[in-house]
Design an enzyme around this catalytic site. Structure first.
Site, PDB file in Angstrom:
ATOM      1  N   LYS A   1      -3.813 -39.724  -0.792  1.00 30.92           N
ATOM      2  CA  LYS A   1      -2.606 -39.414  -0.273  1.00 30.92           C
ATOM      3  C   LYS A   1      -2.538 -39.222   1.134  1.00 30.92           C
ATOM      4  CE  LYS A   1      -1.093 -38.374  -5.252  1.00 30.92           C
ATOM      5  NZ  LYS A   1      -0.540 -37.530  -5.888  1.00 30.92           N
TER       6      LYS A   1
ATOM      7  N   GLU B   1      -9.802 -40.666 -15.749  1.00 31.90           N
ATOM      8  CA  GLU B   1      -8.671 -39.616 -15.796  1.00 31.90           C
ATOM      9  C   GLU B   1      -8.339 -39.490 -17.222  1.00 31.90           C
ATOM     10  OE1 GLU B   1      -5.529 -40.501 -12.993  1.00 31.90           O
ATOM     11  OE2 GLU B   1      -4.146 -40.251 -15.011  1.00 31.90           O
TER      12      GLU B   1
ATOM     13  N   ASP C   1      -6.259 -34.605 -15.805  1.00 32.60           N
ATOM     14  CA  ASP C   1      -4.918 -34.760 -14.949  1.00 32.60           C
ATOM     15  C   ASP C   1      -3.887 -33.858 -15.540  1.00 32.60           C
ATOM     16  OD1 ASP C   1      -3.397 -36.027 -13.036  1.00 32.60           O
ATOM     17  OD2 ASP C   1      -2.421 -37.326 -14.717  1.00 32.60           O
TER      18      ASP C   1
ATOM     19  N   LYS D   1      -7.797 -44.768 -14.064  1.00 36.07           N
ATOM     20  CA  LYS D   1      -6.734 -43.825 -14.628  1.00 36.07           C
ATOM     21  C   LYS D   1      -5.816 -44.251 -15.758  1.00 36.07           C
ATOM     22  CE  LYS D   1      -5.208 -42.014 -10.513  1.00 36.07           C
ATOM     23  NZ  LYS D   1      -4.179 -41.834  -9.468  1.00 36.07           N
TER      24      LYS D   1
ATOM     25  N   ARG E   1       1.133 -36.217  24.940  1.00 34.96           N
ATOM     26  CA  ARG E   1       1.911 -36.594  23.496  1.00 34.96           C
ATOM     27  C   ARG E   1       0.960 -37.197  22.421  1.00 34.96           C
ATOM     28  NH1 ARG E   1       4.521 -33.126  22.655  1.00 34.96           N
ATOM     29  NH2 ARG E   1       3.340 -33.227  20.526  1.00 34.96           N
TER      30      ARG E   1
END
Lengths: 280, 280, 280, 280, 280, 280
Positions: free
Chosen positions: E133, E195, E216, E165, E98
């Site tokens: 992510k 960004e 972005d 960012k 598994r």
């Protein structure tokens, strides 16, 4: 079978606890090149458990050590039996000796005590069970040793069995409510057991549909009545300060299981010695 | 004092062993908002050890639990004594209960047995010592419990004491050579002890300048002679399957220390219960 | 001997610190099938320490690498000596190189500096000792390197030696009281050392029965008086910013031991290079 | 900023290394209730680094200790400066003292040495860089200390910078091929640096499009030529046994960066003492 | 290449998560001596990733298992392809199955999805990038699988890339200020990316000297303008809910890179079965 | 309830994976003193799961952050719902953001998908079950999310449920023999489940006394017959590539449970954004 990956963690921790920065006696008194043979001897009658653990301690310390035995876990070994031999580097053997014996003596001690309980109930249908009263950090070994002695395991921990005890019942406001709550949430594969203290609670547990009913500290005659009342609709477990002196009478009530904390919380270490001989 | 950072590691491991993915009974049978009081009760006469450990299990599980006690480690608690109380979230208490008791019962069990040994030698100069025959992973607790019972610690592990046993002597080719080797290499702050089995070896150990001489499994009369021969030139330790039945006679030989593996390898768990009451 | 299990933990941590998600240069610039030979060369005169550590870094990275050396720890290696060679996968060698050198250069650096101290006191009875001023996380290597350089170890940590310093004395209210307290509680196998700053304190330490007396930052002439006063009733250690320039004079006072923090807190890395040649 | 979660791991490991089963001196010589004030004093001129680390050692040992300082990392502290004070339980302070100092002295030592390099190149455009020649397990502290001393970090490890060294070039069969290979595979955000040993290789590196060119062990006049040839098309780093004696001349060649292994592999511990006073 | 030391940690954790105290079915239903052959079969078209991970799961469980495959990571495997076979102890295979499949199916799933993105932009200059992510704890596998599918990695984490960012910009008070701050402190080998959300910010990022500019969630026509404005002075990355449906149009704007979180946060597991046959 | 101690291990590992030596952007672009508010917003309709996990990520990063929500796990949150807010240090929030979202989005994704399955079988007696096809290392979160979505858990791992699959049956030589073997050895509290592929095997499983019978990949009409044949003598589970398209028809066969691997091996991450506003 013992899950050896988990066992190795226990052994490594135990070796580290004992050795840490180094075995100052062995590393200084020996040159490191001495070889020899170590013999593990039963100094009392015992049931063997933990052969793989004993060997693994030496193997983890030194992959070059050789190990031999003719016994398997569960075997009876009378006083005087040679349990196993280890040969190779004396420095490796001497440094690992104490940890190997500490684990092996405990495991044989538990198996030996368990076998005494199992023998005491021979001829009845009762199986001897362990509890969660195991040595913290060593549960996997304790529970395996019970099996080696002919016992069965109850649950492993709080995660793999639903055991509703008096405290849960009080908190939930009754057996029916407690069982109802857990039934709706529990993992599919786990049984539900209810602890009861008298016949009235046996009725409640039956009505709630418990898979297992634990008779906690009930007198023998009440246990008998409970077994009859339950009549196979649930498994029955007897529990509460069970001893070698009382276990037979409990078994004869017809219960399916008898659990005994003493197997793991108060087992004596089996008497085993390791004698080392230097090879010339 | 107990090194609590090391204790916390033991507790976390024990909680993880018991709980893993979650206490399925408590988390399902309780809503989580129930509160109450748990009372730890001595169900037999015992010597207390591990109060801080007992509290720390609950504290690590739930920082909001309140703990109270009037006893300190080393105190005698007769049957019926309330050892401590814990109050707060019932779910937290019930989930931590078993681990807390498993540790506390073992520690009190060791302290109680140690105290029996200490009492047995009262009036002699002998101090009771532990050994390395401790429960793997729990040595720090075992050795602390011996102290709580009035005993003293021998070494903690292979790293903090030079103990030249028969095997080392054989490997090195004699006591003199073994001591000579370790003396030149050992850390400054560690004493050198030599295990001897008869008076001839006592002479050798003395000649080699041992700080401590361990009389291993010698008859009582031989121990007496050894003590006289050594005459304070080294500390003297008696060792080898010492029991409550034999310890007094050994103490009267005049040895400085008596070590007993039984204190930690075969101590029974003290009988302690935890009763929980829900707050309305 | 070095406790290799503890060493492997250090090496794995160091490799992980340096490599983490991968050696982006080596894994991209090489195909992975290149093989070759790496030669570790002494670029200055040094004393060797850590051969097993150097090899183990490469072995843990890639079990298929071959390692050869003709030197053992403690050997003097003049500038230009080939210390060892490693052959096999170039990718493995290049990725492990920095960690192997970082550890090896530090260990040789400590051994080399220690040997200079040992040579400086040649002909006196003084032994050179290390301290607990070691690199956090690397103490086992630092202390081993001191031994490789001909020094001796003091204690390993706070757990294996009773060293009563000025602060403990102040807290306890005097040397006599401090020694009395620890004597009743300490593990059997551990010696008691008292730090003193003048002859008055030497008297107190002697009266209290210290096993070892540490003369802390005392002038040379006062040390001499202290040694005479102690007269063999305790071992004597000199301590306090000892340097190569001052160590000889201190040794000639007749002290048994001289401890020098500089050996481990400020040793230079030995200059060692690793040259790699690709096999055609 | 220092990543404190990573720092805490280092501190816990260091405390465990030093204390293990317990500080036998402090726990026996003190009652545990003594309180006092400890003062960290600069015993030589130094640049401060590691204030948060120093405090965190005490905080992790005992959350009740109070810490005060008026200095921040990067500040110059002349001999005699009080760097910080810690007050509270004397037992806690004494047990944590050595680890706190070992870390703090190393960090200040590195910052102090780095500042000397930075001052030596004042007025040029060169920035001082560290290398991967850090203490295994302590890299995050070493690299932070370099920043505190006014230096800059090169890469953290093999994972966050593509540095093609002579060995990679040989393995790949030339600079062009090596750069080509890594360019196609490397993470987007990582620069590519090529190590060169002469002007011919400078040409190759430029042609291959290196972001940074490292002049390895080149004579000063050749560095000057290289800088002119590169003419801003890549950043230029000088490397190779750079010392305080040579760094100025190197800086004057016009390189952008100078890396010096000595900053971390051979920094002396700064001389800092911790004096403790008991509160009456 | 995959850093296997890091992979082994992931596998050990996964096996422990699944097995803990033991595989109660396999260890009880089998004798342990059964052997056989397991065949991994592609039940849909897929791109292979994780062959070494798949094998390593079995190898870590039981070093005696044999593994064979004719495929390498990155290969396309149509439905019905035999991906690999494992032979040896059936108990070992069944217990590891598994975990092996869980990892392998995820890796192939990511590679397969990535390849679809890569194919979708074929003929343009755009490279497909991953993001952070990823599945917590499995980032190294996720990012490797993207590479196996023909994608490229952006940064590994917060430590190896400077990505400013909108939030950082707001906090710092503008792009210019944010870039200025990081440029003075960042490790040498790490690029700086900014960004931006519109053309005005593109101007600011260019003026500030960003190495990479991330567009972005900009409309395709605005991206096109941005690419032209930047004109090769910085690398250009497009980002923001990119899907298979939109990726081609984005690629045709001329951006250098397109990052897609979907590759790792929402990849389906590839459909792979493991069929076991017992050897007679 | 989620076992938070286990969750914290997962979070710490995820933070370490993302941050390691430090968040170079945030620690350099911000001064560290900026504060603000972050809002987690549902960008699609979803079922909430993991509120405590989301909060715990921020709490473990910085104990000073404040968290607020009005939702509980299991709640439906339409597109546009504010799921939670976090306020305090912007540096702390920005560094923890990605890990918090990665975990939260996965958990909500699983709960949302599970709820779709649960809704699809509304009105039948069938309960939706998960499998062991979970993300390695995240099983506790995956299984919790299934519960939050209205599903039930099958077993947690190989240790807490006896599931005899076709491979075990083949190895043991038949269903009867396999069940017989495990019944004699299994822990008391664990149920026995047998996987069957046709009606003949259903008979065997019934005869062997299975607690649960799993119908593996059987056609719907055959499932219906199996349910009727079993007639309540065992629980019935349907399994095998169940999808939203097929689950209703399966439920209408009258099975007790339907397990679906897709819930955890291929759930999409829910679309959730975190918007940060700086406090002036």
């Amino acid at each position: 079978m013992l899950e050896m990956e988990a066992v190795r963690k226990i052994i490594r921790r135990a070796l580290e606890e004992d050795i840490r920065s180094g075995d100052v006696t062995t590393s200084n008194a020996l040159t490191g090149s001495e070889t020899g043979l170590a013999t593990a001897l039963a100094k009392e009658d015992l049931v063997v458990a933990g052969m793989d653990v004993f060997r693994e301690v030496f193997r983890l310390r030194d992959g070059g050590l050789l190990y031999e035995t003719e016994l398997i876990d569960g075997a009876r070994a009378p006083r005087g039996t040679i349990l196993a031999t280890v040969s190779g580097s004396l420095a490796s053997i001497l440094t690992a000796e104490r940890v190997a014996l500490n684990l092996f003596q405990r495991m044989c001690g538990i198996a030996t005590l368990t076998k005494q309980f199992v023998d005491a109930v021979a001829g009845t249908k009762a199986k001897i069970l362990d509890t969660r009263k195991t040595m913290p950090g060593l549960r996997i070994l304790d529970k395996y040793s019970v099996r080696a002695g002919g016992g069965r395991n109850h649950r492993y921990g709080l995660y793999d069995g639903l055991l509703i005890k008096d405290n849960h019942i009080e908190a939930a406001g009754g057996i029916a409510e407690a069982v109802r709550r857990v039934r709706g949430q529990a993992p599919l594969m786990v049984k539900i057991e209810v602890e009861v203290k008298d016949l009235a609670e046996v009725e409640e547990a039956l009505a709630a549909g418990a898979d297992v009913i634990m008779l906690d500290n009930m007198p023998v005659h009440a246990m008998k009545q409970a077994v009859q009342r339950i009549g196979g609709k649930a498994l029955v477990e007897a529990s509460g300060n069970v001893t070698l002196a009382t276990v037979r009478a409990i078994a004869e009530t017809g219960v399916d299981f008898i659990s005994a904390g003493v197997l793991t919380h108060s087992a004596r270490a089996a008497d085993i010695s390791l004698k080392v001989k230097r090879r010339p």
